[in-house]
Write a protein that holds these residues in place. Sequence first.
Motif, short mmCIF file in Angstrom:
data_model
loop_
_atom_site.label_atom_id
_atom_site.label_comp_id
_atom_site.label_asym_id
_atom_site.label_seq_id
_atom_site.Cartn_x
_atom_site.Cartn_y
_atom_site.Cartn_z
N VAL A 1 0.84 -1.20 0.00
CA VAL A 1 0.00 0.00 0.00
C VAL A 1 0.88 1.25 0.00
N ALA A 2 1.92 1.24 0.83
CA ALA A 2 2.84 2.39 0.88
C ALA A 2 3.54 2.58 -0.46
N LEU A 3 3.94 1.48 -1.11
CA LEU A 3 4.58 1.56 -2.41
C LEU A 3 3.63 2.15 -3.45
N ARG A 4 2.37 1.72 -3.42
CA ARG A 4 1.37 2.26 -4.35
C ARG A 4 1.18 3.77 -4.13
N GLU A 5 1.11 4.17 -2.86
CA GLU A 5 0.94 5.59 -2.55
C GLU A 5 2.12 6.41 -3.05
N VAL A 6 3.31 5.90 -2.83
CA VAL A 6 4.51 6.61 -3.30
C VAL A 6 4.53 6.68 -4.82
N THR A 7 4.17 5.58 -5.48
CA THR A 7 4.14 5.56 -6.94
C THR A 7 3.11 6.55 -7.47
N ASP A 8 1.93 6.58 -6.87
CA ASP A 8 0.90 7.55 -7.29
C ASP A 8 1.38 8.98 -7.09
N ARG A 9 2.00 9.22 -5.97
CA ARG A 9 2.50 10.58 -5.69
C ARG A 9 3.58 10.97 -6.70
N LEU A 10 4.47 10.04 -7.02
CA LEU A 10 5.51 10.32 -8.02
C LEU A 10 4.89 10.63 -9.38
N GLU A 11 3.88 9.87 -9.76
CA GLU A 11 3.20 10.13 -11.03
C GLU A 11 2.54 11.50 -11.04
N ASP A 12 1.91 11.86 -9.91
CA ASP A 12 1.30 13.19 -9.80
C ASP A 12 2.35 14.29 -9.93
N LEU A 13 3.47 14.10 -9.25
CA LEU A 13 4.55 15.10 -9.32
C LEU A 13 5.12 15.20 -10.73
N GLN A 14 5.28 14.07 -11.41
CA GLN A 14 5.78 14.10 -12.79
C GLN A 14 4.79 14.81 -13.70
N THR A 15 3.50 14.61 -13.49
CA THR A 15 2.48 15.31 -14.27
C THR A 15 2.56 16.81 -14.03
N VAL A 16 2.69 17.20 -12.76
CA VAL A 16 2.80 18.63 -12.43
C VAL A 16 4.05 19.23 -13.07
N LEU A 17 5.17 18.52 -12.97
CA LEU A 17 6.42 19.02 -13.57
C LEU A 17 6.29 19.15 -15.09
N TYR A 18 5.68 18.16 -15.73
CA TYR A 18 5.51 18.21 -17.17
C TYR A 18 4.62 19.40 -17.57
N ASN A 19 3.48 19.56 -16.86
CA ASN A 19 2.56 20.66 -17.18
C ASN A 19 3.22 22.02 -16.94
N THR A 20 3.97 22.13 -15.86
CA THR A 20 4.67 23.37 -15.57
C THR A 20 5.70 23.67 -16.65
N GLY A 21 6.44 22.66 -17.04
CA GLY A 21 7.45 22.84 -18.08
C GLY A 21 6.84 23.23 -19.41
N SER A 22 5.74 22.58 -19.78
CA SER A 22 5.12 22.89 -21.07
C SER A 22 4.50 24.28 -21.06
N SER A 23 3.88 24.67 -19.93
CA SER A 23 3.31 26.03 -19.88
C SER A 23 4.43 27.07 -19.88
N ARG A 24 5.55 26.79 -19.22
CA ARG A 24 6.69 27.72 -19.23
C ARG A 24 7.25 27.85 -20.64
N ARG A 25 7.38 26.72 -21.34
CA ARG A 25 7.87 26.77 -22.73
C ARG A 25 6.94 27.57 -23.61
N ALA A 26 5.62 27.35 -23.47
CA ALA A 26 4.65 28.09 -24.28
C ALA A 26 4.73 29.58 -23.99
#
Length: 168
Positions: free
Chosen positions: A77-102
Amino acid sequence: MPTFERVLWRVLRGNLYMNHTNILEPFTDPVTDAEIRKDVFIIFAHGDALLAKIRKISESMGATLYPIDANADKRSVALREVTDRLEDLQTVLYNTGSSRRALLVKMGERLRSWQDVVTKEKLIYESLNLFNYDVRRKTLIAEGWVPTRDIPEIQLALKNATVRPLTA
């Protein structure tokens, strides 16, 4: 890491199983901006006394300890939570990077026109700084040479400028 391993081996008299590996990507220290190389290790030992010694030695050598639950379900369960959190952070980083590039692309497209406006305004203010200010009449006074044939046109432009209000 070899020193850490030897200290543990001698203090615990070989009553442990340890595995470690280097983390390939260096970390950046947020305070000093220096690159830091890190290792990750796992130690298996029996008994609370041995675990306490391991904890003391690890903390004294600057290691960060993370507790691992003995229950396999809780670990997954802890591994799943960490994995979900990492995916959320990667999504946020990607969106931030793409909006900054735009935004940077958009600014880059307008940069030339902004440079032209700034250059024109700078030239206007440099010219205005050459004028003399009459305190009594609250006006700027400028002197210059004008061809005789252009005097009527300049007088008309000055008359229109004083009659018509300025618009932004």
